[in-house]
Design a protein around this motif. Structure first.
Motif, short mmCIF file in Angstrom:
data_model
loop_
_atom_site.label_atom_id
_atom_site.label_comp_id
_atom_site.label_asym_id
_atom_site.label_seq_id
_atom_site.Cartn_x
_atom_site.Cartn_y
_atom_site.Cartn_z
N LEU A 16 0.98 -1.22 -0.18
CA LEU A 16 0.03 -0.02 -0.11
C LEU A 16 0.81 1.37 0.10
N GLU A 17 2.18 1.07 0.10
CA GLU A 17 2.99 2.23 0.20
C GLU A 17 3.50 2.70 -1.24
N GLU A 18 3.41 1.53 -2.06
CA GLU A 18 3.84 2.09 -3.68
C GLU A 18 3.10 3.19 -4.39
N PRO A 19 3.84 3.80 -5.14
CA PRO A 19 3.34 4.87 -5.86
C PRO A 19 2.11 4.37 -6.72
N VAL A 20 1.16 5.29 -7.09
CA VAL A 20 0.06 4.91 -8.04
C VAL A 20 0.83 4.86 -9.38
N SER A 21 0.57 3.90 -10.15
CA SER A 21 1.17 4.03 -11.64
C SER A 21 0.21 5.02 -12.44
N MET A 22 0.64 5.15 -13.56
CA MET A 22 0.04 5.84 -14.71
C MET A 22 -1.10 5.28 -15.19
N GLY A 23 -1.07 4.05 -15.24
CA GLY A 23 -2.18 3.42 -15.61
C GLY A 23 -3.46 3.38 -14.84
N GLU A 24 -3.13 3.24 -13.53
CA GLU A 24 -4.03 3.36 -12.48
C GLU A 24 -4.85 4.72 -12.41
N TRP A 25 -3.92 5.68 -12.68
CA TRP A 25 -4.54 7.17 -12.50
C TRP A 25 -5.26 7.39 -13.82
N LEU A 26 -5.07 6.77 -14.84
CA LEU A 26 -5.74 6.95 -16.20
C LEU A 26 -7.03 6.46 -15.89
N ILE A 27 -7.41 5.15 -15.41
CA ILE A 27 -8.40 4.52 -15.05
C ILE A 27 -9.37 5.01 -14.15
N THR A 28 -8.63 5.71 -13.13
CA THR A 28 -9.28 6.58 -12.05
C THR A 28 -10.10 7.96 -12.72
N TYR A 29 -9.22 8.42 -13.48
CA TYR A 29 -9.65 9.78 -14.25
C TYR A 29 -11.06 9.26 -15.18
N LEU A 30 -10.78 8.14 -15.87
CA LEU A 30 -11.90 7.73 -16.59
C LEU A 30 -13.28 7.49 -15.88
N ILE A 31 -13.16 6.93 -14.77
CA ILE A 31 -14.06 6.54 -13.77
C ILE A 31 -14.83 7.83 -13.15
N LEU A 32 -13.88 8.70 -12.96
CA LEU A 32 -14.71 10.09 -12.48
C LEU A 32 -15.15 10.91 -13.55
N LEU A 33 -15.03 10.53 -14.74
CA LEU A 33 -15.98 11.31 -15.77
C LEU A 33 -17.40 10.75 -15.82
N VAL A 34 -17.63 9.58 -15.15
CA VAL A 34 -18.93 9.17 -15.17
C VAL A 34 -19.80 9.77 -13.98
N PRO A 35 -21.00 10.52 -14.30
CA PRO A 35 -21.71 11.28 -13.34
C PRO A 35 -22.20 10.30 -12.35
N CYS A 36 -22.32 10.81 -11.04
CA CYS A 36 -22.87 10.05 -9.92
C CYS A 36 -21.77 8.96 -9.56
N VAL A 37 -21.31 8.29 -10.26
CA VAL A 37 -20.23 7.09 -10.09
C VAL A 37 -19.07 7.65 -9.30
N ASN A 38 -18.81 8.99 -9.84
CA ASN A 38 -17.54 9.55 -9.52
C ASN A 38 -17.60 9.98 -8.22
N ILE A 39 -18.78 10.40 -7.47
CA ILE A 39 -18.84 10.93 -6.23
C ILE A 39 -18.81 9.51 -5.41
N VAL A 40 -19.51 8.55 -5.76
CA VAL A 40 -19.26 7.14 -4.86
C VAL A 40 -17.99 6.69 -4.77
N MET A 41 -17.33 6.79 -5.98
CA MET A 41 -15.99 6.27 -6.08
C MET A 41 -14.89 7.16 -5.25
N MET A 42 -15.18 8.33 -5.07
CA MET A 42 -14.35 9.27 -4.40
C MET A 42 -14.47 8.52 -3.03
#
Length: 130
Positions: free
Chosen positions: A50-76
């Motif tokens: 859990l102390e490893e840095p977050v990879s670029m691929g994980e951040w890309l998937i994270t931001y794609l999930i944050l683009l979906v309305p209502c899902v973004n609030i729950v996922m945050m």
């Protein structure tokens, strides 16, 4: 009087005391002073990744999930308070939730202040033309 034999004075010291090298009386080995090796390291918890840095691929998937309305609030909330999420990602979303909360409060305060002023202005100008 002999300097090596203190028994002549009757004080109870043995003559071998002053002639022996630095030894202890337990096993006649030379005395070695303990050395200081620095502070002991505290025990470390088991490595869980859990102390490893977050990879670029994980951040890309994270931001794609944050683009979906209502899902973004729950996922945050899920990413912020999950025990299985990486620490840096969890901390980022905790801060993000705080910032969003402050922005919502400021937005409502802005609407209340300027909405009331606009409503008072509209009511005041509408009655003066008749």
């Amino acid at each position: 009087m002999d300097n090596n034999n203190f028994n002549d004075m009757g004080n109870g010291f043995e003559s071998s005391y002053s002639n022996q090298p630095n030894t202890n009386n337990f096993n006649d080995k030379p005395f070695v002073a303990p050395t200081y090796n620095g502070p002991l390291d505290p025990p470390r918890p088991a490595y869980d990744g859990l102390e490893e840095p977050v990879s670029m691929g994980e951040w890309l998937i994270t931001y794609l999930i944050l683009l979906v309305p209502c899902v973004n609030i729950v996922m945050m909330f899920v990413w912020a308070f999950s025990k299985n999420e990486k620490k840096s990602k969890s901390n980022f979303f905790k801060v993000q939730l705080i910032v969003v909360g402050v922005m919502v409060v400021l937005y409502f305060a802005f609407i209340l202040i300027f909405g009331a002023a606009m409503l008072a202005g509209i009511q005041g100008t509408g009655s003066s033309y008749y």
